[in-house]
Each structure stands twice: as structure tokens, then as C-alpha cells.
Design a protein around this motif. Structure first.
Motif, PDB file in Angstrom:
ATOM      1  N   GLU A  11      12.719  96.139  66.861  1.00  0.00           N
ATOM      2  CA  GLU A  11      13.165  97.073  67.895  1.00  0.00           C
ATOM      3  C   GLU A  11      13.998  96.412  68.986  1.00  0.00           C
ATOM      4  O   GLU A  11      14.889  97.042  69.553  1.00  0.00           O
ATOM      5  CB  GLU A  11      11.954  97.768  68.528  1.00  0.00           C
ATOM      6  N   HIS A  12      13.723  95.176  69.325  1.00  0.00           N
ATOM      7  CA  HIS A  12      14.442  94.496  70.393  1.00  0.00           C
ATOM      8  C   HIS A  12      15.537  93.569  69.870  1.00  0.00           C
ATOM      9  O   HIS A  12      16.112  92.794  70.637  1.00  0.00           O
ATOM     10  CB  HIS A  12      13.465  93.709  71.272  1.00  0.00           C
ATOM     11  N   GLY A  13      15.801  93.620  68.587  1.00  0.00           N
ATOM     12  CA  GLY A  13      16.864  92.797  68.030  1.00  0.00           C
ATOM     13  C   GLY A  13      16.542  91.325  67.934  1.00  0.00           C
ATOM     14  O   GLY A  13      17.451  90.493  67.877  1.00  0.00           O
ATOM     15  N   ASP A  14      15.236  90.982  67.907  1.00  0.00           N
ATOM     16  CA  ASP A  14      14.867  89.571  67.757  1.00  0.00           C
ATOM     17  C   ASP A  14      15.265  89.029  66.386  1.00  0.00           C
ATOM     18  O   ASP A  14      15.550  87.839  66.235  1.00  0.00           O
ATOM     19  CB  ASP A  14      13.358  89.404  67.960  1.00  0.00           C
ATOM     20  N   ILE A  15      15.249  89.902  65.375  1.00  0.00           N
ATOM     21  CA  ILE A  15      15.674  89.552  64.028  1.00  0.00           C
ATOM     22  C   ILE A  15      16.788  90.517  63.642  1.00  0.00           C
ATOM     23  O   ILE A  15      16.642  91.737  63.789  1.00  0.00           O
ATOM     24  CB  ILE A  15      14.516  89.637  63.022  1.00  0.00           C
ATOM     25  N   VAL A  16      17.886  89.982  63.156  1.00  0.00           N
ATOM     26  CA  VAL A  16      19.061  90.790  62.834  1.00  0.00           C
ATOM     27  C   VAL A  16      19.532  90.442  61.434  1.00  0.00           C
ATOM     28  O   VAL A  16      19.624  89.259  61.072  1.00  0.00           O
ATOM     29  CB  VAL A  16      20.205  90.537  63.848  1.00  0.00           C
ATOM     30  N   LEU A  17      19.817  91.477  60.634  1.00  0.00           N
ATOM     31  CA  LEU A  17      20.426  91.238  59.337  1.00  0.00           C
ATOM     32  C   LEU A  17      21.919  91.000  59.515  1.00  0.00           C
ATOM     33  O   LEU A  17      22.593  91.759  60.228  1.00  0.00           O
ATOM     34  CB  LEU A  17      20.226  92.446  58.406  1.00  0.00           C
ATOM     35  N   PRO A  18      22.476  89.982  58.888  1.00  0.00           N
ATOM     36  CA  PRO A  18      23.919  89.728  59.033  1.00  0.00           C
ATOM     37  C   PRO A  18      24.747  90.786  58.308  1.00  0.00           C
ATOM     38  O   PRO A  18      24.263  91.490  57.417  1.00  0.00           O
ATOM     39  CB  PRO A  18      24.090  88.346  58.386  1.00  0.00           C
ATOM     40  N   HIS A  37      24.630  87.548  47.308  1.00  0.00           N
ATOM     41  CA  HIS A  37      23.239  87.736  47.697  1.00  0.00           C
ATOM     42  C   HIS A  37      23.209  88.173  49.162  1.00  0.00           C
ATOM     43  O   HIS A  37      23.724  87.478  50.042  1.00  0.00           O
ATOM     44  CB  HIS A  37      22.447  86.442  47.515  1.00  0.00           C
ATOM     45  N   TYR A  38      22.606  89.320  49.412  1.00  0.00           N
ATOM     46  CA  TYR A  38      22.606  89.862  50.768  1.00  0.00           C
ATOM     47  C   TYR A  38      21.438  90.830  50.931  1.00  0.00           C
ATOM     48  O   TYR A  38      20.856  91.312  49.946  1.00  0.00           O
ATOM     49  CB  TYR A  38      23.934  90.577  51.060  1.00  0.00           C
ATOM     50  N   TRP A  39      21.106  91.109  52.195  1.00  0.00           N
ATOM     51  CA  TRP A  39      20.082  92.106  52.518  1.00  0.00           C
ATOM     52  C   TRP A  39      20.790  93.427  52.801  1.00  0.00           C
ATOM     53  O   TRP A  39      21.611  93.520  53.694  1.00  0.00           O
ATOM     54  CB  TRP A  39      19.264  91.673  53.729  1.00  0.00           C
ATOM     55  N   ARG A  40      20.468  94.443  52.031  1.00  0.00           N
ATOM     56  CA  ARG A  40      21.174  95.717  52.112  1.00  0.00           C
ATOM     57  C   ARG A  40      20.736  96.556  53.306  1.00  0.00           C
ATOM     58  O   ARG A  40      21.548  97.189  53.977  1.00  0.00           O
ATOM     59  CB  ARG A  40      20.961  96.503  50.809  1.00  0.00           C
ATOM     60  N   GLU A  41      19.442  96.608  53.608  1.00  0.00           N
ATOM     61  CA  GLU A  41      18.939  97.421  54.710  1.00  0.00           C
ATOM     62  C   GLU A  41      17.575  96.912  55.137  1.00  0.00           C
ATOM     63  O   GLU A  41      16.958  96.086  54.450  1.00  0.00           O
ATOM     64  CB  GLU A  41      18.858  98.899  54.317  1.00  0.00           C
ATOM     65  N   SER A  42      17.090  97.430  56.284  1.00  0.00           N
ATOM     66  CA  SER A  42      15.832  96.943  56.851  1.00  0.00           C
ATOM     67  C   SER A  42      15.025  98.099  57.428  1.00  0.00           C
ATOM     68  O   SER A  42      14.885  98.233  58.648  1.00  0.00           O
ATOM     69  CB  SER A  42      16.120  95.920  57.954  1.00  0.00           C
ATOM     70  N   PRO A  43      14.459  98.967  56.582  1.00  0.00           N
ATOM     71  CA  PRO A  43      13.672 100.087  57.093  1.00  0.00           C
ATOM     72  C   PRO A  43      12.305  99.641  57.612  1.00  0.00           C
ATOM     73  O   PRO A  43      11.809  98.560  57.277  1.00  0.00           O
ATOM     74  CB  PRO A  43      13.522 100.999  55.873  1.00  0.00           C
ATOM     75  N   LYS A  44      11.716 100.497  58.429  1.00  0.00           N
ATOM     76  CA  LYS A  44      10.352 100.283  58.914  1.00  0.00           C
ATOM     77  C   LYS A  44       9.521 101.493  58.530  1.00  0.00           C
ATOM     78  O   LYS A  44       9.899 102.634  58.799  1.00  0.00           O
ATOM     79  CB  LYS A  44      10.330 100.100  60.432  1.00  0.00           C
ATOM     80  N   GLN A  45       8.405 101.255  57.874  1.00  0.00           N
ATOM     81  CA  GLN A  45       7.520 102.330  57.452  1.00  0.00           C
ATOM     82  C   GLN A  45       6.070 101.925  57.685  1.00  0.00           C
ATOM     83  O   GLN A  45       5.688 100.779  57.414  1.00  0.00           O
ATOM     84  CB  GLN A  45       7.718 102.652  55.964  1.00  0.00           C
TER      85      GLN A  45
END
Length: 263
Positions: free
Chosen positions: A193-200, A233-241
Motif C-alpha cells: 500500500e505504501h509502495g515499499d515494494i514495487v514491481l518494475p 522473465h517478468y512479474w505480470r501483476e501483484s494482486p492482494k487477496q
């Protein structure tokens, strides 16, 4: 309420108005505008060890969307520019949650999305078709009360921009055969939520070949394609559930073949 299976049932009646208008200009382009509402609903995760209202439906709230734009109506070259403003209610956990069923899930402010979308496509000479789109998005959390520090933050799993490009060639020597290359790029996404971890940001290439033919007097389209041509190789999305953060990887280089009949 819940039934015997533990599933939550929530029933309401809503009216969701929508209004759209368009006008053809003398010079050729068309201007348009629309405004409308939708309904957002959510159920608290059925986790009694964390939530005091586990399995309960939250109040259904309205989302609102406005857009205004201009587009061409030419057959050879099509383009469109749209400005949009979307306001969606979001949920959150009450500030200071701890274990032991003391946490309460509640509707908590909005996610406000404003942006500009551009797209164009043209049929050039010698069998070429060129197209592309670009979306710039400013998304922010607003009116959060459980954790006011979320206000002004970009919502998780929302890129700041998206770019698409397409080049396609139709072979004149082989009727019905065309091949195309598509490039896609998406901007950074907040994982937390605070952007501490960001997907490139990431970029991929897709190659497709189509062949239009006739089978038993019916039109058919054969398609061969390679997705993620460079095997990036990449991270496509980062949902939270359910209170957990997920990282979904992009698919590796993938070969696909299909045929479609038009009955």
C-alpha cells in the motif's frame, strides 16, 4: 447472511444510471461524452481468527465514471483520444488490527483514477497496417480513515502507464495470409500500500500469423503465434487477496495454434 455451506448471500436492488451523448463535427471527427454509475460489493474474508465480522457482506456502494473524447470515423485511419475519471469505493482493515478476531473489514474511502487514453490504427500502402495505444493513469487513494497515510498513495497493482504497438503485413502474393508483431509495455506497480515494494516495468513481444481460408464453404481463420517471443522473465501483476500479497509471473515463451470457423 450465510447458508448451510458457509457461503454469504447478499441481495439488493439498485438502479445504475448511464448517459452518453455524441456529436458529429462538420470537419469529420466525432466528439462524445458519457457519465454513469456502477455498484461495488465485497465480503469480509471468512477468517474468524482475524476478523470480528468474518464472512459478512459489506455495504454495497456506488462507483462513478465520467469520460469525454474525440475520435475519427475514417475507414483508412482511425484514432481516438479519451479523458476519463473513475471513482471506486474500496475496503480496508481497521487501523491497529491484531490477532484474536479483533480486526474489522470496512469500506474505507475511494480509489480515484484519472487518465488519458490514446489509440490509432492506419492501413498503409504495400499491405502494412500500423497501430498503437497509450494510457497514462494517475490513481490515488482518497478519504481513507482507518490508515490516513494511505491517502495520496497509488493503489496496489495499478500501473502508471500502458503502451501497445502493432505492425502487421498482409502478403499480396498469398491471399489471406498476414503476419504481425505486437509490443506491450506496462509501468511500475505498487505491491504494498505504501509502495515499499514495487514491481518494475516490463516489455514483451508477441508474433502472430493468420491465414484466412474457406472450408466446406465456410470462412475459417488459422492462427499461429508465439507469445513472449524473447522469453522475458517478468512479474505480470501483484494482486492482494484475503490480506495476502501475490506476485503473478508472466508466461514464458509460448507457442499457440488455433482455427476458427465462421458459420
Amino acid at each position: 447472511m450465510t447458508d448451510g455451506s458457509g457461503a454469504t448471500q447478499d441481495q439488493h436492488n439498485f438502479m445504475t444510471p448511464w448517459l452518453a451523448m455524441s456529436h458529429q463535427l462538420d470537419a469529420g471527427p466525432m466528439v462524445f461524452a458519457s457519465t454513469g454509475q456502477g455498484i461495488e460489493s465485497e465480503v469480509t474474508p471468512n477468517d474468524t481468527t482475524r476478523y470480528s465480522n468474518a464472512g459478512q457482506a459489506l455495504p454495497s456502494l456506488r462507483s462513478r465514471q465520467h469520460e469525454i473524447g474525440i475520435k475519427s470515423v475514417s475507414a483508412a485511419t482511425r484514432w481516438q483520444a479519451t479523458w476519463f475519471d473513475i471513482n471506486r469505493p474500496v475496503s480496508g482493515d481497521a487501523w491497529g488490527c491484531s490477532s484474536g478476531g479483533t480486526c474489522t473489514r470496512q469500506m474505507d474511502g475511494q480509489a480515484h483514477h484519472r487518465g488519458l487514453e490514446l489509440n490509432a490504427r492506419t492501413n498503409a500502402q504495400q499491405g502494412w497496417t500500423w497501430g498503437g495505444s497509450a494510457t497514462w493513469l494517475r490513481a490515488r487513494r482518497e478519504n481513507a480513515t482507518s490508515d490516513p497515510s494511505l491517502n495520496g498513495q497509488r493503489p496496489i497493482n495499478v500501473p502508471s502507464y500502458t503502451l501497445r504497438g502493432l505492425a502487421e503485413y498482409r502478403f499480396t502474393s498469398v491471399a489471406g495470409l498476414r503476419a504481425g508483431l505486437r509490443v506491450s509495455r506496462e509501468g511500475e506497480r505498487n505491491v504494498t500500500e505504501h509502495g515499499d515494494i514495487v514491481l518494475p516495468a516490463w516489455t514483451t513481444l508477441d508474433l502472430t500469423t493468420h491465414y484466412d481460408s474457406h472450408i466446406a464453404q465456410h470462412e475459417a481463420t488459422w492462427t499461429w503465434g508465439i507469445q513472449n517471443l524473447a522469453n522475458k522473465h517478468y512479474w505480470r501483476e501483484s494482486p492482494k487477496q484475503y490480506g495476502q500479497y501475490f506476485l503473478n509471473p508472466g508466461a514464458p515463451r509460448t507457442f499457440r495454434a488455433s482455427v476458427q470457423w465462421h458459420l
